[in-house]
Design a protein around this motif. Structure first.
Motif, PDB file in Angstrom:
ATOM      1  N   GLY A 151       7.712  10.449  21.728  1.00 45.91           N
ATOM      2  CA  GLY A 151       7.948  11.106  20.443  1.00 45.91           C
ATOM      3  C   GLY A 151       6.715  11.704  19.806  1.00 45.91           C
ATOM      4  N   THR A 152       5.550  11.630  20.470  1.00 45.97           N
ATOM      5  CA  THR A 152       4.315  12.044  19.816  1.00 45.97           C
ATOM      6  C   THR A 152       4.179  13.549  19.651  1.00 45.97           C
ATOM      7  N   ASP A 153       4.963  14.340  20.385  1.00 39.72           N
ATOM      8  CA  ASP A 153       4.925  15.784  20.147  1.00 39.72           C
ATOM      9  C   ASP A 153       5.647  16.158  18.862  1.00 39.72           C
ATOM     10  N   GLN A 154       6.542  15.295  18.383  1.00 41.46           N
ATOM     11  CA  GLN A 154       7.246  15.452  17.100  1.00 41.46           C
ATOM     12  C   GLN A 154       8.136  16.692  17.047  1.00 41.46           C
ATOM     13  N   TYR A 184      -3.038  16.671  24.193  1.00 41.49           N
ATOM     14  CA  TYR A 184      -2.759  17.928  23.486  1.00 41.49           C
ATOM     15  C   TYR A 184      -2.109  17.673  22.132  1.00 41.49           C
ATOM     16  N   PHE A 185      -1.247  16.669  22.060  1.00 40.69           N
ATOM     17  CA  PHE A 185      -0.520  16.394  20.817  1.00 40.69           C
ATOM     18  C   PHE A 185      -1.204  15.333  19.953  1.00 40.69           C
ATOM     19  N   SER A 186      -2.420  14.980  20.291  1.00 39.22           N
ATOM     20  CA  SER A 186      -3.154  14.023  19.454  1.00 39.22           C
ATOM     21  C   SER A 186      -4.431  14.644  18.912  1.00 39.22           C
ATOM     22  N   GLY A 187      -4.434  15.960  18.738  1.00 37.13           N
ATOM     23  CA  GLY A 187      -5.606  16.607  18.170  1.00 37.13           C
ATOM     24  C   GLY A 187      -5.571  18.115  18.223  1.00 37.13           C
TER      25      GLY A 187
END
Length: 455
Positions: A277-280, A203-206
């Motif tokens: 941390g990928t949701d930022q 979800y958080f990579s696109g």
């Protein structure tokens, strides 16, 4: 001519205003990439159909920019299981108001980007705004109401009242013994129309974007008791990958202040991305202070609306439900410390087994056991123990840090607290509790326990 002059004046003011000053890692009401409605209620009847003029929750999604955006709305049970998601298209400077009971009637907000609304009748473009096409929304927007079919409607009604849902094959929320639908809502900026939950891998990579452009508010409305109160939604900013923000407190693995966030930082959606941390998204606070009144003109006393992070993904046979009569694997959530002070600074520990006798044994009571709840300080709560102050007036200190089995960021636990004070049948006020820290700062602190304690 007058209209043209007014338009030029507004454009000039917008140009001069500039963006709001924001600090990642600070709880502030500025445009954000994620909005949190920390708790909602919608009164359903015995047939699980919303009651006319019953208790409900309203919230708004606003676009702070001239650029059109997509907002992805997700409903979660009070045990943090996602049950329904849908998209809202916003032209520049647009606003969309949503009544939670409309959703439990099967109706979703009708919006559409330029490609699905070429006549500009569903989401009109304003004089100062942009209207663009999101091709991914073709065939999805606008929703034709009732947009939620019978099986999905039964699913959300049962899931949010603690009942069995055929869609998930079990129970996904707490059964309070009534027919009030409860839970919380998140709203994210996204790059495309999507059927994904924020807990969906990828979800958080696109899908999710990092545009800090959303703002909003919410209201609890109780017509029968002449009550209504509201607050701003919780505004959760995102780091834009590659860009920095002043004041960010995270250290990640690099040992220096960074933005974007890095592996090891405690982020709002951290549990769904393995705390990478990928949701930022910035995290919330863990410790709070708030006034309370259980007497005087506020005859209805004080309630605390408390949202908490179990730091785990949904548990159960299929990850989204469990046997009815059981609860999520993390239930109940404990707390580090709750203290009530009167107006002469006398203090009493609350939420501990044995706090009605001496000496207290401590630790067993759980006063805020769910991820989303409204807790009365006058007692009578159904999900957990009662945090009832022995004084009619004063303030409370809440340290909601807690340990959950198998979680790397223990004992730090982000949360949010709102205070509501009622006078029976007369008036009601609501306001956010004071935030005393920030979860990522707590997690990265020099305190060996990672917990900010009351001085």
């Amino acid at each position: 001519m007058k209209r043209a002059f007014c338009l030029m004046a507004v454009l000039g003011l917008l140009a001069l205003a500039g963006p709001a000053v924001a600090e990642i890692g600070t709880a502030d009401d500025v445009p954000a990439a994620t909005l949190l409605l920390p708790y909602f209620e919608c009164a359903l009847g015995p047939d699980l159909v919303p009651v006319a003029n019953g208790v409900t929750t309203l919230f708004s999604i606003n676009n702070a920019s001239a650029t059109a955006v997509l907002a992805h709305v997700t409903l979660w049970t009070d045990e943090s299981v996602p049950t329904l998601d849908f998209d809202v298209y916003l032209t520049g400077y647009d606003v969309q108001t949503i009544n939670m009971c409309d959703i439990f009637n099967g109706n979703l907000p009708r919006t559409a980007s330029d490609g699905q609304d070429p006549t500009d009748t569903i989401s009109p473009q304003g004089l100062l705004s942009q209207d663009i096409n999101f091709a991914s929304c073709t065939g999805r927007l606008p929703y034709t109401n009732p947009a939620v079919n019978a099986s999905l409607l039964a699913h959300i009604r049962n899931a949010h009242t603690g009942g069995f849902t055929n869609v998930y094959g079990g129970c996904s929320g707490f059964d309070h013994g009534d027919t009030v639908a409860r839970g919380y809502v998140t709203v994210d900026t996204t790059t495309q129309c999507s059927l994904d939950f924020p807990s969906t891998p990828g979800y958080f990579s696109g899908v999710a974007s990092f545009q800090n452009v959303l703002w909003g508010d919410y209201f609890y409305v109780d017509p029968a008791n002449n009550f209504a109160n509201g607050e701003t939604l919780v505004h959760i900013e995102a780091c834009a990958p590659g860009n920095g923000y002043i004041g960010y407190v995270g250290t990640g693995t690099s040992g220096v202040n960074t933005c974007p966030m890095a592996a090891g930082d405690y982020t709002f959606y951290g549990r769904y991305v393995g705390f990478a941390g990928t949701d930022q998204r910035e995290s919330l606070s863990t410790t709070f202070a708030s006034r309370y009144l259980n007497g005087g003109p506020f005859t209805g006393g004080t309630d605390l609306v408390v949202w908490r992070d179990s730091k785990t993904t949904p548990t159960g046979a299929n990850g989204l439900a469990w046997d009815c009569g059981d609860e999520a694997g993390w239930f109940p959530l404990n707390q580090a410390d709750v203290v009530a002070f009167d107006e002469q600074e006398n203090s009493t520990d609350l939420c501990f087994q044995g706090d009605n006798i001496s000496p207290p044994t401590g630790g067993a009571d759980t006063c805020f056991p769910l991820e989303a709840q409204r807790v009365s300080l006058q007692g009578g709560n159904t999900a957990g123990d009662d945090p009832t102050p022995p004084y009619p007036f004063g303030w409370m200190f809440l340290n909601l840090n807690t340990t959950v089995t198998g979680v790397t960021v223990n004992p730090t636990a982000q949360a949010w607290v709102e205070t509501i004070m009622d006078a029976n049948g007369l008036y009601s006020v609501g306001f956010d509790a004071i935030k005393l820290d920030q979860a990522n700062q707590t997690w990265q602190s020099n305190d060996p326990d990672g917990v900010v304690l009351l001085p």
